[in-house]
Write a protein that holds these residues in place. Sequence first.
Motif, short mmCIF file in Angstrom:
data_model
loop_
_atom_site.label_atom_id
_atom_site.label_comp_id
_atom_site.label_asym_id
_atom_site.label_seq_id
_atom_site.Cartn_x
_atom_site.Cartn_y
_atom_site.Cartn_z
N ALA A 236 14.28 12.93 9.03
CA ALA A 236 13.20 12.48 8.16
C ALA A 236 12.19 11.99 9.17
O ALA A 236 12.26 11.69 10.28
N ALA A 237 10.66 11.81 8.47
CA ALA A 237 9.91 11.11 9.23
C ALA A 237 9.02 10.08 8.28
O ALA A 237 8.78 10.59 7.01
N ILE A 238 8.39 9.15 8.88
CA ILE A 238 8.11 8.05 7.93
C ILE A 238 6.50 7.94 8.44
O ILE A 238 6.27 7.90 9.74
N ARG A 239 5.45 8.09 7.77
CA ARG A 239 4.17 7.94 8.21
C ARG A 239 3.50 6.76 7.44
O ARG A 239 3.97 6.62 6.11
N THR A 240 2.94 5.85 7.99
CA THR A 240 2.41 4.64 7.32
C THR A 240 0.98 4.77 7.31
O THR A 240 0.29 5.24 8.52
N TYR A 241 0.25 4.09 6.46
CA TYR A 241 -1.29 4.00 6.45
C TYR A 241 -1.97 2.57 6.10
O TYR A 241 -1.51 2.03 5.14
N LEU A 242 -2.91 2.19 7.06
CA LEU A 242 -3.66 0.96 6.69
C LEU A 242 -2.84 0.05 6.18
O LEU A 242 -2.81 -0.82 5.20
N LEU A 243 -2.16 -0.70 7.23
CA LEU A 243 -1.66 -2.02 7.01
C LEU A 243 -2.58 -3.08 6.66
O LEU A 243 -3.68 -3.16 7.53
N GLU A 244 -2.49 -3.95 5.91
CA GLU A 244 -3.45 -4.87 5.32
C GLU A 244 -3.30 -6.05 6.73
O GLU A 244 -2.83 -6.99 6.79
N ARG A 245 -4.22 -5.70 7.72
CA ARG A 245 -4.14 -6.77 8.84
C ARG A 245 -4.92 -8.16 8.52
O ARG A 245 -4.22 -8.98 9.18
N SER A 246 -5.72 -7.97 7.78
CA SER A 246 -6.42 -9.23 7.63
C SER A 246 -5.44 -10.38 6.87
O SER A 246 -5.77 -11.43 7.14
N ARG A 247 -4.54 -9.99 6.32
CA ARG A 247 -3.44 -10.68 5.78
C ARG A 247 -2.94 -11.77 6.84
O ARG A 247 -2.29 -12.71 6.38
N VAL A 248 -2.51 -11.28 7.90
CA VAL A 248 -1.96 -11.96 9.10
C VAL A 248 -2.71 -13.30 9.25
O VAL A 248 -2.02 -14.35 9.42
N CYS A 249 -4.17 -13.28 9.13
CA CYS A 249 -4.74 -14.67 9.36
C CYS A 249 -5.40 -15.31 8.07
O CYS A 249 -5.70 -16.47 8.06
N GLN A 250 -5.44 -14.61 6.67
CA GLN A 250 -6.14 -15.08 5.74
C GLN A 250 -5.27 -14.57 4.41
O GLN A 250 -5.05 -13.64 4.27
N VAL A 251 -4.84 -15.94 3.99
CA VAL A 251 -4.12 -15.91 2.60
C VAL A 251 -4.80 -16.61 1.57
O VAL A 251 -4.90 -17.77 1.82
N SER A 252 -4.75 -15.99 0.31
CA SER A 252 -5.42 -16.79 -0.66
C SER A 252 -4.36 -17.18 -1.53
O SER A 252 -3.43 -16.61 -1.59
#
Length: 527
Positions: A236-252
């Motif tokens: 098996a292989a897992i490919r990931t795309y576009l982790l929401e990096r801005s959430r690490v520092c900004q949370v609404s």
Amino acid sequence: MAGQVNLAVGCLVWIEDPEVAWIDGEVVAVNGQDIRVLCSSGTTVEAKSSNAYPKDPEFPSCGVDDMTKLAYLHEPGLLQNLKCRYDVNEIYTYTGGILIAVNPFRRLPHLYDNGIMQQYKGADLGELSPHPFAIANSAYRQMINEGISQSILVSGESGAGKTESTKMLMRYLAHVGGRDGGKAATGERSVEQQVLESNPVLEAFGNAKTVRNNNSSRFGKFVEIQFDRSWRISGAAIRTYLLERSRVCQVSDPERNYHCFYMLCASTEEVEKYKLGNPRTFHYLNQSNCYELDGLDESKEYTSTREAMDVVGISTAEQDAIFRVVAAVLHLGNVEFTKGKDADSSEPKDDKARFHLKMAAELFMCDEKALEDSMCTRVIVTRDETITKCLDTVSATLSRDALAKIVYSRLFDWIVDKINNSIGQDRDSKHLIGVLDIYGFESFKTNSFEQFCINLTNEKLQQHFNQHVFKMEQDEYTKEEINWSYIEFIDNQDVLDLIEKVQKSFFPFVTNLNFSADFVDLFILYS
């Protein structure tokens, strides 16, 4: 029938309603293109006949399990069918070979046990009730019968239940393609076990609570499940795309940061080691008033995540290093800056800020002064010299957040690579089934560039759907001279062409650009 029909007094119709979308009624008067409708709610409204859709008087009270069986294929008819089925706890409905799932927002364990899986094993699509197991079984059987790799696309709005549906699909494929514990009997974890246990690991570091969903995937995922000549899972292989990096520092508010931060703060054994505490004390977590999820024990989730890491091949030492980085990111967010001695310079604000700086440096296993300089200064390298430029407090804070985002993003990528290396790929495999779980369509009052990329990706998937469900099918009807009525649908190809032309104008040197990842990185880089 997809369009309108000639209306007369006594006809049952659907008309648009500003509150409930569609409301049914009976035509009581017709005057050219104008009609008067007595609605089931008791009100009488005026409408245009072109805006009314016929209602099937023989529609069954519990709906039909396949939309293609409906007398009229139009929006109100489809929605009525889905609602009727949902009211009797039938959350799955077919549209030909497509499965529509309506999120029940509660657990329905009786629908997914091993006995149900066994029932769908080998059954033809449509033979049993609509179910994700049926879709997975259909893909597996087609792969065997036709010798062609298959893929399953899971699409929908944010909070629609895509991630849970993906889990069901993977569970079924592991069930029919597993090796019946052959490897597990020797003390090793089987490939299918590792694939399934990769889900809670990735969810811990890539999922977060949003307005619509307590466990929203903040990244896209494509899982390739490989099969050998005996049609058993071999890699098996897992490919990931576009982790929401801005959430690490900004949370609404009322959203949360990634689950792993709260898990770590709830783990009694790690709190003292990493000098953590209540999530309210950390800047990257206290921008929102939401710290806990109803019915969820974060400390147990932490233990479960560690156990899942064991299964996917992440050693205890590596697990400790992962959570050390997570703790370091939290401490990094509490490093505040004040004006330094020199003009336009900055330095840690007070003893509290220096404590968090020291803890971050220890956890990162780097020099404290070097870490401070990386946030408070910028190094410019020219052909002849290296220039060190001091940053003011605003720029230093931005530099700190940029460091936190890139560190967390690299950590996530490392975890994915580690899982892939542990599971292993079968280089000799000729067939695979891919499952795509993409982030859902989002539309907020204020949308960031990440939302733009997420929504653009969903529009591209919608175009793929239009191409295969509408365009290609109707072209085939025309070619074979079949008597049929053209189905109108919204084609978003012009919008996609426009956006991609803009992209090529900005980045003419980039070909085959992946909007869901590369475009974001390039945009940020050149901004």
